[in-house]
Enzyme design. Sequence first.
Site, PDB file in Angstrom:
ATOM      1  N   LYS A  89      30.710  40.926  21.570  1.00  0.00           N
ATOM      2  CA  LYS A  89      31.266  41.277  23.067  1.00  0.00           C
ATOM      3  C   LYS A  89      32.095  40.014  23.374  1.00  0.00           C
ATOM      4  O   LYS A  89      31.901  38.927  23.576  1.00  0.00           O
ATOM      5  CB  LYS A  89      30.413  41.777  23.998  1.00  0.00           C
ATOM      6  CG  LYS A  89      29.572  43.168  23.650  1.00  0.00           C
ATOM      7  CD  LYS A  89      30.447  44.109  23.636  1.00  0.00           C
ATOM      8  CE  LYS A  89      31.208  44.684  24.832  1.00  0.00           C
ATOM      9  NZ  LYS A  89      30.133  45.098  25.842  1.00  0.00           N
ATOM     10  N   SER A  97      23.983  31.493  65.962  1.00  0.00           N
ATOM     11  CA  SER A  97      25.190  31.776  64.779  1.00  0.00           C
ATOM     12  C   SER A  97      25.716  30.658  64.348  1.00  0.00           C
ATOM     13  O   SER A  97      26.678  30.529  63.239  1.00  0.00           O
ATOM     14  CB  SER A  97      26.485  32.363  65.584  1.00  0.00           C
ATOM     15  OG  SER A  97      26.798  31.643  66.623  1.00  0.00           O
ATOM     16  N   GLN A 116      30.233  38.516  68.252  1.00  0.00           N
ATOM     17  CA  GLN A 116      29.897  37.494  67.243  1.00  0.00           C
ATOM     18  C   GLN A 116      29.507  38.189  65.885  1.00  0.00           C
ATOM     19  O   GLN A 116      29.843  37.202  65.005  1.00  0.00           O
ATOM     20  CB  GLN A 116      28.481  37.019  67.778  1.00  0.00           C
ATOM     21  CG  GLN A 116      27.961  35.959  66.964  1.00  0.00           C
ATOM     22  CD  GLN A 116      26.695  35.129  67.643  1.00  0.00           C
ATOM     23  OE1 GLN A 116      26.695  34.276  68.740  1.00  0.00           O
ATOM     24  NE2 GLN A 116      25.696  35.386  66.973  1.00  0.00           N
ATOM     25  N   SER A 134      28.258  38.541  25.823  1.00  0.00           N
ATOM     26  CA  SER A 134      27.158  39.197  26.264  1.00  0.00           C
ATOM     27  C   SER A 134      25.725  38.700  25.761  1.00  0.00           C
ATOM     28  O   SER A 134      25.705  37.790  24.814  1.00  0.00           O
ATOM     29  CB  SER A 134      27.334  40.686  25.497  1.00  0.00           C
ATOM     30  OG  SER A 134      25.973  41.293  25.167  1.00  0.00           O
ATOM     31  N   GLU A 165      37.261  43.162  36.156  1.00  0.00           N
ATOM     32  CA  GLU A 165      36.133  44.158  36.805  1.00  0.00           C
ATOM     33  C   GLU A 165      35.769  43.595  38.168  1.00  0.00           C
ATOM     34  O   GLU A 165      35.518  44.594  38.977  1.00  0.00           O
ATOM     35  CB  GLU A 165      34.805  44.266  35.768  1.00  0.00           C
ATOM     36  CG  GLU A 165      35.022  44.669  34.593  1.00  0.00           C
ATOM     37  CD  GLU A 165      34.026  44.659  33.612  1.00  0.00           C
ATOM     38  OE1 GLU A 165      33.166  45.665  33.637  1.00  0.00           O
ATOM     39  OE2 GLU A 165      33.700  43.493  32.855  1.00  0.00           O
ATOM     40  N   THR A 177      52.391  58.429  33.937  1.00  0.00           N
ATOM     41  CA  THR A 177      52.027  59.313  35.094  1.00  0.00           C
ATOM     42  C   THR A 177      50.983  60.171  34.624  1.00  0.00           C
ATOM     43  O   THR A 177      50.890  60.550  33.731  1.00  0.00           O
ATOM     44  CB  THR A 177      53.263  60.106  35.609  1.00  0.00           C
ATOM     45  OG1 THR A 177      53.728  61.079  34.522  1.00  0.00           O
ATOM     46  CG2 THR A 177      54.499  59.053  35.655  1.00  0.00           C
ATOM     47  N   HIS A 178      49.989  60.360  35.565  1.00  0.00           N
ATOM     48  CA  HIS A 178      48.862  61.153  35.511  1.00  0.00           C
ATOM     49  C   HIS A 178      48.019  60.394  34.334  1.00  0.00           C
ATOM     50  O   HIS A 178      47.321  61.368  33.598  1.00  0.00           O
ATOM     51  CB  HIS A 178      49.132  62.863  35.146  1.00  0.00           C
ATOM     52  CG  HIS A 178      50.144  63.194  36.208  1.00  0.00           C
ATOM     53  ND1 HIS A 178      49.726  63.846  37.292  1.00  0.00           N
ATOM     54  CD2 HIS A 178      51.383  63.325  36.031  1.00  0.00           C
ATOM     55  CE1 HIS A 178      50.716  64.603  37.804  1.00  0.00           C
ATOM     56  NE2 HIS A 178      51.909  63.837  37.201  1.00  0.00           N
ATOM     57  N   LYS A 230      32.410  37.374  62.670  1.00  0.00           N
ATOM     58  CA  LYS A 230      32.808  36.252  61.837  1.00  0.00           C
ATOM     59  C   LYS A 230      32.545  36.298  60.418  1.00  0.00           C
ATOM     60  O   LYS A 230      33.443  35.742  59.488  1.00  0.00           O
ATOM     61  CB  LYS A 230      32.055  34.831  62.434  1.00  0.00           C
ATOM     62  CG  LYS A 230      32.875  34.455  63.626  1.00  0.00           C
ATOM     63  CD  LYS A 230      32.021  33.461  64.295  1.00  0.00           C
ATOM     64  CE  LYS A 230      32.335  33.406  65.903  1.00  0.00           C
ATOM     65  NZ  LYS A 230      32.122  34.727  66.340  1.00  0.00           N
TER      66      LYS A 230
HETATM   67  N1  ARG Z   1      28.449  32.330  69.079  1.00  0.00           N
HETATM   68  C1  ARG Z   1      29.247  33.076  70.096  1.00  0.00           C
HETATM   69  C2  ARG Z   1      30.323  33.967  69.469  1.00  0.00           C
HETATM   70  O1  ARG Z   1      30.534  34.001  68.309  1.00  0.00           O
HETATM   71  C3  ARG Z   1      29.856  32.474  70.973  1.00  0.00           C
HETATM   72  C4  ARG Z   1      29.971  32.966  72.436  1.00  0.00           C
HETATM   73  C5  ARG Z   1      28.899  33.268  73.156  1.00  0.00           C
HETATM   74  N2  ARG Z   1      29.364  33.637  74.558  1.00  0.00           N
HETATM   75  C6  ARG Z   1      28.351  33.840  75.440  1.00  0.00           C
HETATM   76  N3  ARG Z   1      28.761  34.231  76.637  1.00  0.00           N
HETATM   77  N4  ARG Z   1      27.097  34.029  75.249  1.00  0.00           N
HETATM   78  O2  ARG Z   1      30.477  35.066  69.843  1.00  0.00           O
END
Ligand code: ARG
Length: 461
Positions: free
Chosen positions: A282, A22, A321, A276, A289, A154-155, A324
């Site tokens: 344009k 990660s 994980q 455009s 948007e 309204t509407h 994130k």
């Molecule tokens: N990169 C992991 C996460 O985002 C860290 C935790 C990993 N923990 C483990 N016991 N394998 O959650």
Amino acid sequence: MTLWHGRFSESMSESLWRLSESYSFDHLLYRYDITGSRAHVRGLVAAGLLDDDEGEQILLALDQVEEEFDRGLFTRQPTDEDVHMAIERRVTEIAGAVGAKLHTGRSRNDQVATTVRLFTRDALTDLASRTLDLATTLVATAERFPGAYLPGYTHFQRAQPVLLAHHLGAHAWSLARDVDRLIATRERASVSPLGAGAIAGSSLPLDPAFTARELGFARPFENSMDAVSDRDFIAETLFDIALLGTHLSRMGEELVLWTTAEFGFAALGDAYTTGSSMLPQKKNSDVAELARGKAGRFIGNLTTLLVVLKGLPLTYNRDLQEDKEPLFDSVEQAMTVLDALRGAYRSLEFRVDVAREAADDASLAAIDVAEELVRRGVPFRRAHELVGEAVGESMRSGRPFLEVLSGRAELADAAEVVRDGSALERRRSPGASGPLAQPAQGAAWSSRVAELRARLTAGEA
Ligand code: ARG
């Protein structure tokens, strides 16, 4: 070799590595992870698990790692699975043997939960502050066109004339609720998971309250299992952004409409429009948007996390994980939209004449004629019927509404309210759209903004 290779005899397969690493996205947490580690080291010193000198060596190494990241000099090693492992590996390189004591009494499970809470706390503060800036920009935009008014709908049918200040103020009040929600989420998120360990705490004499104070959290966790598996604060943040994004999408849709040739109520500055590649004439309101379109992504990110969390057994599971990327994406995109929309409103030219002409359509004052009859003692239902008949006749005959009114004995006296702009001036009930009702709303708005700003800075760590 990873830092946890001890019990393994075979190294991880390439495909599992690609699946599980990660670092590629969580490296941007480095500052928060280092902040969490500093607190942990101080906690270890306070507990007597590190002596002062050892603590100092690790803290210095953490400073150096932070500087390497800040200056773009940090090099990930192929075995660095995530940002947490990368930092610990580097600390050990710098500090030598004592670095191996950094992870004492800690798991990546409480570590990652702490790191992400620290990130989220800052993100919520930043988002709330930018949202409040957009809200005050909306109010300032209306102030650039004093007395301007337009038809309210309204509407999506013309209903009654409203002040521009009232109309943009409606968006501002909804954004104020978003700010309130973001701050409340930040308050609820202010719990330190550090000290929960992998799941069940530690046999070592750690004090979660100590590290909670070090990190500026309001309190430590109450239950170690909850501490490592709770991602409510991320779900709440994603919801807050999804609802904020929904508000922004409504504002975007309105700007798209207002800037069409058909409406012509407003124009955006050249810096906030695009051309455009084919059609030379344009001028497109892409900013509006995209403000409208990003809501799909915000709602998607919230949905992603809720589905990841649904049915997960206690406590930490690697599924977590997946929390994130939706979080980072929503936070970053929301900030981008907020800033761009703020600029767009600042550049907005409201076409006061076009909007006024649309709002001066006499039939939009029909309710005011009826209310004038009520003032003269006519029961409302009867008044509604009389005025409705006049509207119907005007539509069928093509004669102006005012002319039809003037021709009907029981309505002629009340017809004066149809005079241009008069309908708006008569709207004076609390919270109504009219020049007499507006100042009280302006005052209420100012005190709301002051209160939100105070809460925003008060909660800052
Ligand atoms: N990169 C992991 C996460 O985002 C860290 C935790 C990993 N923990 C483990 N016991 N394998 O959650």
